[in-house]
Design a protein around this motif. Structure first.
Motif, PDB file in Angstrom:
ATOM      1  N   ARG A   1       9.171  11.040 -11.200  1.00 43.55           N
ATOM      2  CA  ARG A   1       9.207  10.110 -10.080  1.00 43.55           C
ATOM      3  C   ARG A   1      10.073  10.681  -8.964  1.00 43.55           C
ATOM      4  N   GLY A   2       9.893  10.114  -7.788  1.00 40.94           N
ATOM      5  CA  GLY A   2      10.768  10.446  -6.675  1.00 40.94           C
ATOM      6  C   GLY A   2      10.747  11.916  -6.304  1.00 40.94           C
ATOM      7  N   LEU A   3      11.916  12.402  -5.852  1.00 44.53           N
ATOM      8  CA  LEU A   3      12.011  13.777  -5.382  1.00 44.53           C
ATOM      9  C   LEU A   3      11.751  14.781  -6.498  1.00 44.53           C
ATOM     10  N   ALA A   4      12.031  14.395  -7.751  1.00 46.48           N
ATOM     11  CA  ALA A   4      11.743  15.303  -8.868  1.00 46.48           C
ATOM     12  C   ALA A   4      10.257  15.629  -8.928  1.00 46.48           C
ATOM     13  N   LEU A   5       9.419  14.626  -8.682  1.00 49.21           N
ATOM     14  CA  LEU A   5       7.974  14.843  -8.660  1.00 49.21           C
ATOM     15  C   LEU A   5       7.583  15.744  -7.496  1.00 49.21           C
ATOM     16  N   PHE A   6       8.150  15.481  -6.327  1.00 47.16           N
ATOM     17  CA  PHE A   6       7.798  16.266  -5.138  1.00 47.16           C
ATOM     18  C   PHE A   6       8.111  17.744  -5.342  1.00 47.16           C
ATOM     19  N   PHE A   7       9.329  18.038  -5.776  1.00 45.69           N
ATOM     20  CA  PHE A   7       9.722  19.440  -5.919  1.00 45.69           C
ATOM     21  C   PHE A   7       9.050  20.100  -7.119  1.00 45.69           C
ATOM     22  N   ASP A   8       8.698  19.311  -8.122  1.00 48.60           N
ATOM     23  CA  ASP A   8       7.945  19.864  -9.243  1.00 48.60           C
ATOM     24  C   ASP A   8       6.569  20.323  -8.788  1.00 48.60           C
ATOM     25  N   VAL A   9       5.902  19.484  -7.988  1.00 48.11           N
ATOM     26  CA  VAL A   9       4.583  19.854  -7.466  1.00 48.11           C
ATOM     27  C   VAL A   9       4.699  21.050  -6.524  1.00 48.11           C
ATOM     28  N   LEU A  10       5.720  21.042  -5.665  1.00 52.20           N
ATOM     29  CA  LEU A  10       5.893  22.132  -4.707  1.00 52.20           C
ATOM     30  C   LEU A  10       6.087  23.468  -5.406  1.00 52.20           C
ATOM     31  N   SER A  11       6.899  23.478  -6.471  1.00 47.14           N
ATOM     32  CA  SER A  11       7.156  24.732  -7.179  1.00 47.14           C
ATOM     33  C   SER A  11       5.965  25.145  -8.046  1.00 47.14           C
ATOM     34  N   ARG A  12       5.359  24.163  -8.725  1.00 46.20           N
ATOM     35  CA  ARG A  12       4.269  24.459  -9.665  1.00 46.20           C
ATOM     36  C   ARG A  12       2.976  24.835  -8.949  1.00 46.20           C
ATOM     37  N   GLU A  13       2.754  24.232  -7.787  1.00 43.67           N
ATOM     38  CA  GLU A  13       1.480  24.427  -7.086  1.00 43.67           C
ATOM     39  C   GLU A  13       1.643  25.225  -5.791  1.00 43.67           C
ATOM     40  N   PHE A  14       2.723  25.989  -5.678  1.00 37.74           N
ATOM     41  CA  PHE A  14       3.011  26.652  -4.403  1.00 37.74           C
ATOM     42  C   PHE A  14       1.851  27.527  -3.938  1.00 37.74           C
ATOM     43  N   PHE A  15       1.357  28.382  -4.814  1.00 36.36           N
ATOM     44  CA  PHE A  15       0.297  29.303  -4.405  1.00 36.36           C
ATOM     45  C   PHE A  15      -1.025  28.566  -4.183  1.00 36.36           C
ATOM     46  N   GLU A  16      -1.232  27.453  -4.895  1.00 34.97           N
ATOM     47  CA  GLU A  16      -2.401  26.626  -4.629  1.00 34.97           C
ATOM     48  C   GLU A  16      -2.287  25.980  -3.239  1.00 34.97           C
ATOM     49  N   LEU A  17      -1.081  25.603  -2.858  1.00 37.26           N
ATOM     50  CA  LEU A  17      -0.860  25.027  -1.527  1.00 37.26           C
ATOM     51  C   LEU A  17      -1.108  26.059  -0.433  1.00 37.26           C
ATOM     52  N   VAL A  18      -0.766  27.311  -0.710  1.00 38.16           N
ATOM     53  CA  VAL A  18      -1.054  28.378   0.261  1.00 38.16           C
ATOM     54  C   VAL A  18      -2.559  28.526   0.444  1.00 38.16           C
ATOM     55  N   LYS A  19      -3.294  28.575  -0.672  1.00 41.58           N
ATOM     56  CA  LYS A  19      -4.756  28.682  -0.588  1.00 41.58           C
ATOM     57  C   LYS A  19      -5.355  27.447   0.085  1.00 41.58           C
ATOM     58  N   LEU A  20      -4.809  26.282  -0.228  1.00 39.96           N
ATOM     59  CA  LEU A  20      -5.283  25.043   0.396  1.00 39.96           C
ATOM     60  C   LEU A  20      -5.044  25.071   1.901  1.00 39.96           C
ATOM     61  N   ASN A  21      -3.910  25.611   2.316  1.00 33.58           N
ATOM     62  CA  ASN A  21      -3.585  25.705   3.741  1.00 33.58           C
ATOM     63  C   ASN A  21      -4.593  26.579   4.475  1.00 33.58           C
ATOM     64  N   LEU A  22      -4.906  27.713   3.890  1.00 35.24           N
ATOM     65  CA  LEU A  22      -5.874  28.628   4.511  1.00 35.24           C
ATOM     66  C   LEU A  22      -7.260  27.996   4.572  1.00 35.24           C
ATOM     67  N   LEU A  23      -7.646  27.300   3.511  1.00 36.01           N
ATOM     68  CA  LEU A  23      -8.944  26.635   3.482  1.00 36.01           C
ATOM     69  C   LEU A  23      -9.010  25.539   4.542  1.00 36.01           C
ATOM     70  N   TYR A  24      -7.938  24.789   4.668  1.00 38.42           N
ATOM     71  CA  TYR A  24      -7.879  23.711   5.664  1.00 38.42           C
ATOM     72  C   TYR A  24      -8.007  24.275   7.084  1.00 38.42           C
ATOM     73  N   LEU A  25      -7.261  25.325   7.395  1.00 40.66           N
ATOM     74  CA  LEU A  25      -7.331  25.917   8.732  1.00 40.66           C
ATOM     75  C   LEU A  25      -8.737  26.425   9.034  1.00 40.66           C
ATOM     76  N   LEU A  26      -9.389  26.998   8.026  1.00 43.40           N
ATOM     77  CA  LEU A  26     -10.755  27.487   8.209  1.00 43.40           C
ATOM     78  C   LEU A  26     -11.694  26.343   8.577  1.00 43.40           C
ATOM     79  N   PHE A  27     -11.573  25.210   7.890  1.00 44.62           N
ATOM     80  CA  PHE A  27     -12.466  24.085   8.136  1.00 44.62           C
ATOM     81  C   PHE A  27     -12.098  23.318   9.404  1.00 44.62           C
ATOM     82  N   CYS A  28     -10.932  23.590   9.979  1.00 44.89           N
ATOM     83  CA  CYS A  28     -10.527  22.933  11.224  1.00 44.89           C
ATOM     84  C   CYS A  28     -11.012  23.674  12.468  1.00 44.89           C
TER      85      CYS A  28
END
Length: 224
Positions: free
Chosen positions: A22-49
């Protein structure tokens, strides 16, 4: 159905033995665990924009993937993004473009009345009213795209929920906007070096902050 409705879109589910965060523990857990997925998601989003008019639908699709991460569900980046983009393109565009246009209009009005208020204090009244309206529109934007991505509701009900949650969760929303504003300020202050950050994770990190804020209200009031 109640005030908000109750139509959760199905997901893979959470493992029974997974300890909930819960709370910030969840946020930072997702940020650390999914960091490289977030990078790929960012690139995909920019492409579709790139076509510009697709920005609302691309934002809904990015919210869909980000919310799946926050709910600790299995996700398939390309498939989930494309599916949400296609499924929600119509209403994301019809509801999202006017909302984004109103935000830009309010921003322009604030700049005008801000300059005018320096010459005459009477312009402070529309300046204040425009500032309040802009904050409410930004709070609504925090919920519109996650709402479209996460729940099956008629567009009118989704829009109604968005406006209600913008007011009901106002303190949480203002905190999220403050964090997003701080990220935007740092981005602007460190140009052009920050363009690398924007290209790699700027949009997906902003989306993670927004969805982290919005999901609490949606879970409490909509996904009961």
């Amino acid at each position: 159905m109640g005030l908000f409705g109750n139509y959760a879109k199905p997901g893979p589910g959470i493992p029974k033995d997974a300890p909930p965060k819960r709370g910030l523990a969840l946020f930072f857990d997702v940020l650390s665990r999914e960091f490289f997925e977030l990078v790929k998601l960012n690139l995909l989003y920019l492409l579709f924009c790139v076509p510009v008019v697709t920005i609302p639908a691309a934002t809904t699709a990015m919210c869909r993937v980000t919310l799946t991460m926050l709910r600790d569900q299995n996700h398939f980046l390309w498939h989930d993004f494309i599916s949400a983009f296609r499924r929600e393109f119509k209403w994301s565009t019809l509801l999202g473009l006017p909302l984004l246009a109103l935000i830009l209009l309010c921003d322009g009005a604030l700049r005008f009345y801000g300059a005018a208020a320096l010459a005459s204090p009477v312009y402070g009244i529309p300046l204040f009213a425009g500032g309040v309206l802009l904050l409410l529109l930004l709070c609504a934007a925090l919920y519109l795209f996650p709402m479209l991505a996460l729940v099956d509701l008629p567009p009118r009900q989704a829009l109604k929920n968005t406006l209600l949650l913008a007011l009901l969760c106002l303190p949480r929303n203002l905190l999220a906007l403050a964090v997003i504003g701080a990220l935007g300020f740092l981005l602007a202050a460190t140009l052009p070096m920050s363009l690398i950050y924007l290209l790699l994770i700027g949009c997906s990190l902003t989306c993670l902050v927004a969805c982290f804020c919005a999901y609490g209200g949606i879970r409490k009031h909509v996904l009961r």
